[in-house]
Scaffold this motif. Structure first.
Motif, mmCIF file in Angstrom:
data_model
loop_
_atom_site.group_PDB
_atom_site.id
_atom_site.type_symbol
_atom_site.label_atom_id
_atom_site.label_comp_id
_atom_site.label_asym_id
_atom_site.label_seq_id
_atom_site.Cartn_x
_atom_site.Cartn_y
_atom_site.Cartn_z
ATOM 1 N N UNK A 1 -15.936 -2.259 11.139
ATOM 2 C CA UNK A 1 -14.895 -3.175 10.277
ATOM 3 C C UNK A 1 -15.653 -3.698 9.045
ATOM 4 N N UNK A 2 -16.611 -3.962 8.649
ATOM 5 C CA UNK A 2 -17.281 -4.476 7.330
ATOM 6 C C UNK A 2 -17.415 -3.472 6.517
ATOM 7 N N UNK A 3 -17.117 -2.149 7.025
ATOM 8 C CA UNK A 3 -17.551 -1.014 6.037
ATOM 9 C C UNK A 3 -15.994 -0.481 5.605
ATOM 10 N N UNK A 4 -15.638 -0.430 4.120
ATOM 11 C CA UNK A 4 -14.409 0.472 3.722
ATOM 12 C C UNK A 4 -14.666 1.783 4.108
ATOM 13 N N UNK A 5 -15.721 2.265 3.775
ATOM 14 C CA UNK A 5 -15.942 3.935 4.374
ATOM 15 C C UNK A 5 -15.694 4.060 5.733
ATOM 16 N N UNK A 6 -16.050 3.186 6.570
ATOM 17 C CA UNK A 6 -15.416 3.298 8.224
ATOM 18 C C UNK A 6 -14.202 3.138 8.272
ATOM 19 N N UNK A 7 -13.376 2.206 7.612
ATOM 20 C CA UNK A 7 -11.860 2.300 7.662
ATOM 21 C C UNK A 7 -11.394 3.751 7.217
ATOM 22 N N UNK A 8 -11.935 4.093 6.297
ATOM 23 C CA UNK A 8 -11.456 5.417 5.815
ATOM 24 C C UNK A 8 -11.558 6.684 6.624
ATOM 25 N N UNK A 9 -12.923 6.476 7.357
ATOM 26 C CA UNK A 9 -13.096 7.504 8.154
ATOM 27 C C UNK A 9 -12.224 7.536 9.590
ATOM 28 N N UNK A 10 -11.971 6.080 9.976
ATOM 29 C CA UNK A 10 -11.289 6.044 11.018
ATOM 30 C C UNK A 10 -9.495 6.503 10.669
ATOM 31 N N UNK A 11 -9.056 6.370 9.651
ATOM 32 C CA UNK A 11 -7.655 6.447 9.246
ATOM 33 C C UNK A 11 -7.553 7.894 8.706
ATOM 34 N N UNK A 12 -8.708 8.846 8.745
ATOM 35 C CA UNK A 12 -8.407 10.244 8.113
ATOM 36 C C UNK A 12 -7.353 11.105 8.873
ATOM 37 N N UNK A 13 -7.007 10.912 10.328
ATOM 38 C CA UNK A 13 -5.884 11.600 10.789
ATOM 39 C C UNK A 13 -4.634 11.023 10.344
ATOM 40 N N UNK A 14 -4.355 9.691 9.788
ATOM 41 C CA UNK A 14 -3.163 9.234 9.308
ATOM 42 C C UNK A 14 -3.041 9.765 7.790
ATOM 43 N N UNK A 15 -4.110 9.758 7.179
ATOM 44 C CA UNK A 15 -4.285 10.347 5.569
ATOM 45 C C UNK A 15 -3.719 11.721 5.678
ATOM 46 N N UNK A 16 -4.468 12.409 6.488
ATOM 47 C CA UNK A 16 -3.808 14.056 6.495
ATOM 48 C C UNK A 16 -2.393 14.134 6.817
ATOM 49 N N UNK A 17 -1.956 13.476 7.872
ATOM 50 C CA UNK A 17 -0.665 13.655 8.639
ATOM 51 C C UNK A 17 0.499 13.147 7.315
ATOM 52 N N UNK A 18 0.050 11.873 6.851
ATOM 53 C CA UNK A 18 1.002 11.395 5.835
ATOM 54 C C UNK A 18 1.170 12.183 4.655
ATOM 55 N N UNK A 19 -0.130 12.737 4.153
ATOM 56 C CA UNK A 19 -0.018 13.575 2.923
ATOM 57 C C UNK A 19 0.676 14.887 3.226
ATOM 58 N N UNK A 20 0.512 15.264 4.269
ATOM 59 C CA UNK A 20 1.299 16.698 4.812
ATOM 60 C C UNK A 20 2.805 16.437 4.720
ATOM 61 N N UNK A 21 3.064 15.392 5.230
ATOM 62 C CA UNK A 21 4.658 15.154 5.375
ATOM 63 C C UNK A 21 5.376 14.695 4.091
ATOM 64 N N UNK A 22 4.579 14.311 3.077
ATOM 65 C CA UNK A 22 5.142 13.595 1.951
ATOM 66 C C UNK A 22 4.624 14.113 0.375
ATOM 67 N N UNK A 23 3.900 15.266 0.351
ATOM 68 C CA UNK A 23 3.458 15.710 -0.737
ATOM 69 C C UNK A 23 4.587 16.495 -1.271
ATOM 70 N N UNK A 24 4.412 16.518 -2.316
ATOM 71 C CA UNK A 24 5.510 16.999 -3.381
ATOM 72 C C UNK A 24 5.048 18.441 -4.077
ATOM 73 N N UNK A 25 5.779 19.483 -4.489
ATOM 74 C CA UNK A 25 5.380 20.522 -5.154
ATOM 75 C C UNK A 25 5.664 20.349 -6.838
ATOM 76 N N UNK A 26 4.663 20.460 -7.513
ATOM 77 C CA UNK A 26 4.832 20.282 -8.980
ATOM 78 C C UNK A 26 5.399 21.036 -9.698
ATOM 79 N N UNK A 27 5.084 22.455 -9.552
ATOM 80 C CA UNK A 27 5.802 23.496 -10.410
ATOM 81 C C UNK A 27 6.928 24.290 -9.623
#
Length: 377
Positions: A19-45
């Motif tokens: 918990x003292x490492x921000x990188x560790x939080x980022x690693x733990x939340x990678x599944x959330x990052x991938x799922x959230x991005x996949x659900x909400x990304x937009x098409x630019x062109x």
């Protein structure tokens, strides 16, 4: 190192190893990052169902010559590892990207409800028993990671938005091309005055016309308004040489040239080829090699005052664009469409100039043999 911490975020359970490492939080939340991005990304062109308007067509037309020059400026090794489509793509992207607008993925993230999760993260960090990383550092790292993933998932490109429109383009062999004299000619250098055609002796506009039409001095001389009592002018013309592809047929006939000269309806005109070329076809070119234009029109246009005349290229006629020459957007204040309401279709492909010359020589040989066979004895 802090003890691992189990937490629930956005209704899913995760474990952060340190918990003292921000990188560790980022690693733990990678599944959330991938799922959230996949659900909400937009098409630019995204494609415009209504097609491109005149302003957008002009943007593309202006981007094409720039992309050609950029591609030709690459080394042989660089061109071997890319395509003209790639170069054209980034030039078009730059032309259509609004540098003042908010990034589309940032906007999508803002509209997704993502920022409402900030309070949840603060509550989770408050539950940690022991050292914990800075909350703003963690939040910023998660936000950046989500946005980067959204951009990665968006595989759209500028061609998706543009589709395959027909782009109005112009060609004059000497326009902005660097020649042996070391000079690049502009529009004013190449304006032709039909009422005094050839009267003032050899000039850039006559050379430009000859190169465009592939007409030799022998063909052009009868149409020139030359004072045959002026020995100096005659000698100047007789000594003058035209740098044209002599082993290829003229682009238009002598009768068509007369038609253009007699009907252009203006004092000064700009001789050019004009045609509308498909963006897909343009993107498949290799501009470091010769290109062959077919269809379209040869136009004598008053691009300052809005007048002129055109003749269509017949089925066998073609114009060659050499690697030291370039297509361009239509120069001047008025375009062919604004003057006549026409947007003539045309095609462009890479070609083997020597093969075209050989084909023309064979045609002339066959014609000569037939003329001899059927001539009266």
């Amino acid at each position: 190192m802090s003890q691992p911490h189990v937490f629930v975020f956005n209704n899913d359970e995760y474990t952060v190893a340190d918990p003292a490492s921000s990188d560790s939080w980022l690693e733990a939340l990678q599944p959330f990052i991938d799922d959230f991005a996949s659900e909400h990304y937009t098409t630019q062109w995204q494609g415009d169902r209504d097609g491109l308007g005149d302003k957008e067509l002009l943007k593309v037309a202006e981007a094409v010559p720039r992309a050609i020059q950029e591609f030709r400026a690459l080394t042989v090794e660089q061109r071997a590892n890319t395509t003209f489509r790639n170069t054209l793509g980034w030039v078009l992207t730059e032309a259509f990207e609004d540098s003042d607008c908010i990034d589309c993925q940032s906007e999508a993230l803002h509209q997704s409800g993502f920022y409402q999760l900030h309070e949840d993260l603060l509550d989770i960090l408050a539950e940690v028993d022991g050292p914990v990383a800075d909350d703003e550092e963690i939040w910023e790292a998660i936000r950046n990671a989500v946005e980067e993933k959204m951009s990665e998932l968006d595989d759209s490109e500028i061609f998706d938005m543009l589709g395959n429109p027909n782009i109005p383009l112009s060609f004059s062999p000497m326009y902005h091309a660097m020649h042996k004299s070391g000079r690049a000619y502009d529009l004013d250098d190449l304006l032709l005055y039909p009422d005094s055609f050839g009267q003032h002796g050899p000039s850039a506009e006559i050379d430009g016309l000859a190169k465009l039409l592939r007409m030799s001095l022998r063909i052009l001389m009868p149409f020139m308004k030359i004072d045959y009592k002026d020995d100096d002018k005659i000698r100047a013309w007789m000594k003058h040489t035209f740098d044209i592809e002599a082993d290829l047929p003229p682009v238009i006939t002598k009768d068509q040239l007369v038609d253009l000269l007699d009907n252009c309806g203006s004092n000064y005109v700009y001789p050019e080829w004009i045609g509308c070329l498909g963006l897909d076809e343009l993107s498949r070119l290799d501009p470091s090699k010769p290109m062959k234009l077919t269809q379209g029109v040869i136009a004598f246009m008053d691009v300052v005052n809005g007048a002129g005349h055109t003749v269509e290229l017949d089925d066998k006629a073609f114009v060659i664009v050499q690697p030291d020459q370039c297509l361009s957007e239509e120069p001047g204040r008025y375009t062919l469409y604004e003057i006549t309401g026409d947007r003539p279709d045309a095609t462009i492909k890479n070609c083997d100039v020597e093969a075209l010359k050989a084909e023309h020589r064979e045609f002339l040989n066959i014609k000569t043999r037939r003329d001899v066979e059927f001539s009266p004895t």
